[in-house]
Design a protein around this motif. Structure first.
Motif, short mmCIF file in Angstrom:
data_model
loop_
_atom_site.label_atom_id
_atom_site.label_comp_id
_atom_site.label_asym_id
_atom_site.label_seq_id
_atom_site.Cartn_x
_atom_site.Cartn_y
_atom_site.Cartn_z
N ALA A 83 8.25 -4.34 -7.42
CA ALA A 83 7.36 -3.50 -6.60
C ALA A 83 8.11 -2.28 -6.06
O ALA A 83 7.58 -1.16 -6.05
CB ALA A 83 6.75 -4.31 -5.48
N ALA A 84 9.36 -2.48 -5.63
CA ALA A 84 10.16 -1.37 -5.13
C ALA A 84 10.44 -0.36 -6.22
O ALA A 84 10.44 0.86 -5.98
CB ALA A 84 11.47 -1.89 -4.54
N SER A 85 10.66 -0.83 -7.45
CA SER A 85 10.92 0.10 -8.56
C SER A 85 9.67 0.93 -8.86
O SER A 85 9.78 2.10 -9.23
CB SER A 85 11.38 -0.65 -9.81
N LEU A 86 8.49 0.34 -8.69
CA LEU A 86 7.26 1.10 -8.88
C LEU A 86 7.11 2.17 -7.80
O LEU A 86 6.69 3.30 -8.10
CB LEU A 86 6.04 0.17 -8.83
N GLN A 87 7.45 1.82 -6.58
CA GLN A 87 7.39 2.80 -5.49
C GLN A 87 8.36 3.94 -5.72
O GLN A 87 8.05 5.10 -5.50
CB GLN A 87 7.65 2.13 -4.15
N ALA A 88 9.57 3.59 -6.18
CA ALA A 88 10.59 4.61 -6.44
C ALA A 88 10.15 5.53 -7.57
O ALA A 88 10.35 6.75 -7.51
CB ALA A 88 11.93 3.96 -6.76
#
Length: 60
Positions: free
Chosen positions: A51-56
């Protein structure tokens, strides 16, 4: 006590996606899993990282 590993249906629900989309992510290597016996499980930490990689990626 919070679970460390989620079943694939639970992981899909946590990401608010369908099971087939989750399996596509697993197949592509975007989301790692562990296998215990016949069960394929997803670590909660790996869900958070994904999920963090999607936000980044969205912020770039």
């Amino acid at each position: 006590m919070d679970r460390l590993l989620l079943s694939t249906p639970d992981a899909a629900a946590r990401l608010n996606i369908g099971r087939s989309t989750l399996y596509d992510l697993i197949r592509s290597g975007a989301l790692p899993t562990v296998k215990i016996g016949r069960r394929r499980l997803v670590a909660v930490d790996d869900l958070a990282r994904y999920a963090a990689s999607l936000q980044a990626a969205g912020a770039a």
